[in-house]
Write a protein that holds these residues in place. Structure first.
Motif, PDB file in Angstrom:
ATOM      1  N   PHE A   1       0.835  -1.198   0.000  1.00 25.20           N
ATOM      2  CA  PHE A   1       0.000   0.000   0.000  1.00 25.20           C
ATOM      3  C   PHE A   1       0.871   1.249   0.000  1.00 25.20           C
ATOM      4  CE2 PHE A   1       0.961  -0.822   4.426  1.00 25.20           C
ATOM      5  CZ  PHE A   1       1.194   0.436   4.955  1.00 25.20           C
ATOM      6  N   THR A   2       0.241   2.372  -0.375  1.00 29.19           N
ATOM      7  CA  THR A   2       0.880   3.677  -0.337  1.00 29.19           C
ATOM      8  C   THR A   2      -0.089   4.664   0.297  1.00 29.19           C
ATOM      9  OG1 THR A   2       2.154   3.248  -2.348  1.00 29.19           O
ATOM     10  CG2 THR A   2       1.910   5.552  -1.685  1.00 29.19           C
ATOM     11  N   VAL A   3       0.374   5.366   1.330  1.00 28.94           N
ATOM     12  CA  VAL A   3      -0.458   6.390   1.960  1.00 28.94           C
ATOM     13  C   VAL A   3      -0.412   7.652   1.101  1.00 28.94           C
ATOM     14  CG1 VAL A   3      -0.790   7.864   3.977  1.00 28.94           C
ATOM     15  CG2 VAL A   3      -0.103   5.465   4.270  1.00 28.94           C
ATOM     16  N   ILE A   4      -1.573   8.093   0.647  1.00 29.71           N
ATOM     17  CA  ILE A   4      -1.662   9.305  -0.166  1.00 29.71           C
ATOM     18  C   ILE A   4      -1.883  10.523   0.723  1.00 29.71           C
ATOM     19  CG2 ILE A   4      -2.863  10.448  -2.067  1.00 29.71           C
ATOM     20  CD1 ILE A   4      -1.281   7.903  -2.819  1.00 29.71           C
ATOM     21  N   SER A   5      -2.783  10.383   1.662  1.00 28.35           N
ATOM     22  CA  SER A   5      -3.103  11.476   2.588  1.00 28.35           C
ATOM     23  C   SER A   5      -3.784  10.883   3.809  1.00 28.35           C
ATOM     24  CB  SER A   5      -4.021  12.501   1.914  1.00 28.35           C
ATOM     25  OG  SER A   5      -5.295  11.932   1.671  1.00 28.35           O
ATOM     26  N   ASP A   6      -4.251  11.742   4.698  1.00 25.49           N
ATOM     27  CA  ASP A   6      -4.954  11.263   5.886  1.00 25.49           C
ATOM     28  C   ASP A   6      -6.302  10.646   5.536  1.00 25.49           C
ATOM     29  OD1 ASP A   6      -4.854  11.025   8.792  1.00 25.49           O
ATOM     30  OD2 ASP A   6      -6.524  12.448   8.831  1.00 25.49           O
ATOM     31  N   THR A   7      -6.780  10.895   4.316  1.00 23.74           N
ATOM     32  CA  THR A   7      -8.091  10.376   3.911  1.00 23.74           C
ATOM     33  C   THR A   7      -8.016   9.369   2.769  1.00 23.74           C
ATOM     34  OG1 THR A   7      -8.417  12.241   2.392  1.00 23.74           O
ATOM     35  CG2 THR A   7      -9.260  12.492   4.649  1.00 23.74           C
ATOM     36  N   SER A   8      -6.796   9.016   2.341  1.00 28.54           N
ATOM     37  CA  SER A   8      -6.702   8.144   1.164  1.00 28.54           C
ATOM     38  C   SER A   8      -5.467   7.260   1.205  1.00 28.54           C
ATOM     39  CB  SER A   8      -6.682   8.994  -0.107  1.00 28.54           C
ATOM     40  OG  SER A   8      -6.585   8.193  -1.260  1.00 28.54           O
ATOM     41  N   VAL A   9      -5.668   5.974   0.908  1.00 28.73           N
ATOM     42  CA  VAL A   9      -4.591   4.993   0.788  1.00 28.73           C
ATOM     43  C   VAL A   9      -4.846   4.170  -0.465  1.00 28.73           C
ATOM     44  CG1 VAL A   9      -3.514   2.941   1.803  1.00 28.73           C
ATOM     45  CG2 VAL A   9      -4.188   4.841   3.281  1.00 28.73           C
ATOM     46  N   VAL A  10      -3.806   3.951  -1.259  1.00 28.68           N
ATOM     47  CA  VAL A  10      -3.932   3.093  -2.435  1.00 28.68           C
ATOM     48  C   VAL A  10      -3.257   1.759  -2.139  1.00 28.68           C
ATOM     49  CG1 VAL A  10      -3.305   2.763  -4.848  1.00 28.68           C
ATOM     50  CG2 VAL A  10      -4.058   4.996  -4.054  1.00 28.68           C
ATOM     51  N   VAL A  11      -3.971   0.663  -2.415  1.00 27.93           N
ATOM     52  CA  VAL A  11      -3.473  -0.667  -2.113  1.00 27.93           C
ATOM     53  C   VAL A  11      -3.692  -1.572  -3.322  1.00 27.93           C
ATOM     54  CG1 VAL A  11      -5.677  -1.291  -1.055  1.00 27.93           C
ATOM     55  CG2 VAL A  11      -3.641  -2.613  -0.485  1.00 27.93           C
ATOM     56  N   VAL A  12      -2.814  -2.547  -3.512  1.00 29.84           N
ATOM     57  CA  VAL A  12      -2.949  -3.508  -4.610  1.00 29.84           C
ATOM     58  C   VAL A  12      -3.447  -4.828  -4.026  1.00 29.84           C
ATOM     59  CG1 VAL A  12      -1.774  -4.769  -6.440  1.00 29.84           C
ATOM     60  CG2 VAL A  12      -1.133  -2.399  -5.933  1.00 29.84           C
ATOM     61  N   SER A  13      -4.575  -5.293  -4.515  1.00 31.44           N
ATOM     62  CA  SER A  13      -5.159  -6.514  -3.961  1.00 31.44           C
ATOM     63  C   SER A  13      -4.268  -7.717  -4.241  1.00 31.44           C
ATOM     64  CB  SER A  13      -6.552  -6.744  -4.532  1.00 31.44           C
ATOM     65  OG  SER A  13      -6.472  -6.983  -5.932  1.00 31.44           O
ATOM     66  N   PRO A  14      -4.034  -8.553  -3.238  1.00 32.71           N
ATOM     67  CA  PRO A  14      -3.267  -9.790  -3.463  1.00 32.71           C
ATOM     68  C   PRO A  14      -4.183 -10.865  -4.035  1.00 32.71           C
ATOM     69  CG  PRO A  14      -3.907  -9.645  -1.167  1.00 32.71           C
ATOM     70  CD  PRO A  14      -4.404  -8.374  -1.819  1.00 32.71           C
ATOM     71  N   PRO A  15      -3.625 -11.909  -4.625  1.00 33.20           N
ATOM     72  CA  PRO A  15      -4.478 -13.011  -5.104  1.00 33.20           C
ATOM     73  C   PRO A  15      -5.058 -13.792  -3.936  1.00 33.20           C
ATOM     74  CG  PRO A  15      -2.154 -13.564  -5.337  1.00 33.20           C
ATOM     75  CD  PRO A  15      -2.198 -12.120  -4.925  1.00 33.20           C
ATOM     76  N   THR A  16      -6.186 -14.449  -4.181  1.00 28.60           N
ATOM     77  CA  THR A  16      -6.756 -15.297  -3.143  1.00 28.60           C
ATOM     78  C   THR A  16      -5.905 -16.551  -2.974  1.00 28.60           C
ATOM     79  OG1 THR A  16      -8.207 -16.425  -4.707  1.00 28.60           O
ATOM     80  CG2 THR A  16      -9.091 -14.473  -3.610  1.00 28.60           C
ATOM     81  N   ALA A  17      -5.986 -17.158  -1.812  1.00 30.58           N
ATOM     82  CA  ALA A  17      -5.138 -18.317  -1.509  1.00 30.58           C
ATOM     83  C   ALA A  17      -5.465 -19.517  -2.388  1.00 30.58           C
ATOM     84  CB  ALA A  17      -5.290 -18.680  -0.035  1.00 30.58           C
ATOM     85  N   ASP A  18      -6.753 -19.670  -2.747  1.00 34.72           N
ATOM     86  CA  ASP A  18      -7.159 -20.848  -3.545  1.00 34.72           C
ATOM     87  C   ASP A  18      -7.484 -20.497  -4.991  1.00 34.72           C
ATOM     88  OD1 ASP A  18      -9.472 -19.443  -3.160  1.00 34.72           O
ATOM     89  OD2 ASP A  18     -10.558 -21.039  -2.104  1.00 34.72           O
ATOM     90  N   GLY A  19      -7.310 -19.233  -5.345  1.00 35.07           N
ATOM     91  CA  GLY A  19      -7.593 -18.834  -6.716  1.00 35.07           C
ATOM     92  C   GLY A  19      -9.058 -18.647  -7.027  1.00 35.07           C
ATOM     93  N   ALA A  20      -9.913 -18.831  -6.019  1.00 33.03           N
ATOM     94  CA  ALA A  20     -11.349 -18.708  -6.225  1.00 33.03           C
ATOM     95  C   ALA A  20     -11.840 -17.345  -5.759  1.00 33.03           C
ATOM     96  CB  ALA A  20     -12.081 -19.805  -5.465  1.00 33.03           C
ATOM     97  N   GLY A  21     -12.976 -16.931  -6.321  1.00 31.19           N
ATOM     98  CA  GLY A  21     -13.566 -15.665  -5.936  1.00 31.19           C
ATOM     99  C   GLY A  21     -14.365 -15.762  -4.645  1.00 31.19           C
ATOM    100  N   GLY A  22     -14.903 -14.625  -4.212  1.00 27.88           N
ATOM    101  CA  GLY A  22     -15.706 -14.576  -2.996  1.00 27.88           C
ATOM    102  C   GLY A  22     -15.431 -13.304  -2.210  1.00 27.88           C
ATOM    103  N   PRO A  23     -16.189 -13.100  -1.148  1.00 29.76           N
ATOM    104  CA  PRO A  23     -16.009 -11.880  -0.336  1.00 29.76           C
ATOM    105  C   PRO A  23     -14.759 -11.971   0.542  1.00 29.76           C
ATOM    106  CG  PRO A  23     -17.674 -13.283   0.650  1.00 29.76           C
ATOM    107  CD  PRO A  23     -17.297 -13.938  -0.655  1.00 29.76           C
ATOM    108  N   ALA A  24     -14.179 -10.814   0.815  1.00 29.96           N
ATOM    109  CA  ALA A  24     -13.016 -10.754   1.716  1.00 29.96           C
ATOM    110  C   ALA A  24     -13.085  -9.469   2.527  1.00 29.96           C
ATOM    111  CB  ALA A  24     -11.716 -10.793   0.922  1.00 29.96           C
TER     112      ALA A  24
END
Length: 220
Positions: free
Chosen positions: A174-197
């Protein structure tokens, strides 16, 4: 009554005790009492210098308090109090160069001075910052492929001290942009399947959680 070669000011005395104000000095000095009957055997009195503080860790934490801090320095063996602004707590002395203390609740977010009181006096010079708990108001986008790699903007409040962003159980860069914003790159799921996280953002002030949906790759 003498502390080494210096006379002490007597404030009260009885047949069995004497109360005095010690004169200035350093190191250890012999203390003697002189009466019309003679001079007593000497007892040692130790002068203790004011403490010196070199570092505080961590330097910030939740406004609610409760975290533990470590203070390093010199001359802290006799520490009896640590002051966070106007609040005072009793420290645990590890040795002459280190003590720990539980942070008291703050009156609000922002910095306060930290001082240590010992038998030798009180010394300031360190600062601790109280931080309110974070909030998350939105994730954009709120979904992405199970293979990861989605750049997600986390919008909220009190995000400047972000320490980690977790998707489910996986830490994400992740990268902190400001006190109100952070940009993060989603990691892959452990099993490669979709679903809520759950997306958990942890800062010096606490944690906040939001929902992200991993999408399955299309099949043909």
């Amino acid at each position: 009554m003498h502390f080494g070669t210096k006379s002490a000011t007597i404030t009260a005395n009885t047949a069995t005790s004497v109360t005095v104000i010690s004169p200035s000095g350093s190191g250890s000095v012999p203390v003697t009492v002189t009466t019309p009957g003679g001079t007593s055997n000497p007892l040692l009195f130790f002068y203790v210098g004011a403490p010196f503080k070199s570092s505080l860790s961590p330097v910030s934490g939740a406004t609610a308090g409760g975290g533990s801090v470590t203070i390093n320095g010199v001359g802290m063996a006799t520490a009896t109090a640590v002051h966070f602004g106007a609040a005072t707590v009793t420290p645990t002395v590890v040795n002459d160069g280190q003590l720990t203390a539980t942070v008291p609740p703050g009156t609000g977010p922002g910095p306060v001075s930290v001082s240590v009181t010992t038998a030798g006096g009180t010394n300031n010079g360190l600062t601790y910052a109280y931080v309110d708990a974070p909030t998350i108001t939105a994730l954009a986008p709120a979904s992405g492929p199970a293979s990861g790699g989605t750049a997600v903007t986390v919008t909220g409040t009190n995000l400047a001290t972000t320490q980690s962003v977790i998707f489910g159980a996986t830490a994400a860069p992740f990268t902190v942009i400001s006190d109100t914003s952070v940009v993060v790159v989603s990691p892959p799921t452990a099993d490669g399947a979709g679903g809520p996280a759950h997306v958990t953002v942890t800062t010096s002030g606490g944690t906040a959680v939001a929902g992200f949906t991993y999408l399955n790759a299309p099949g043909i």
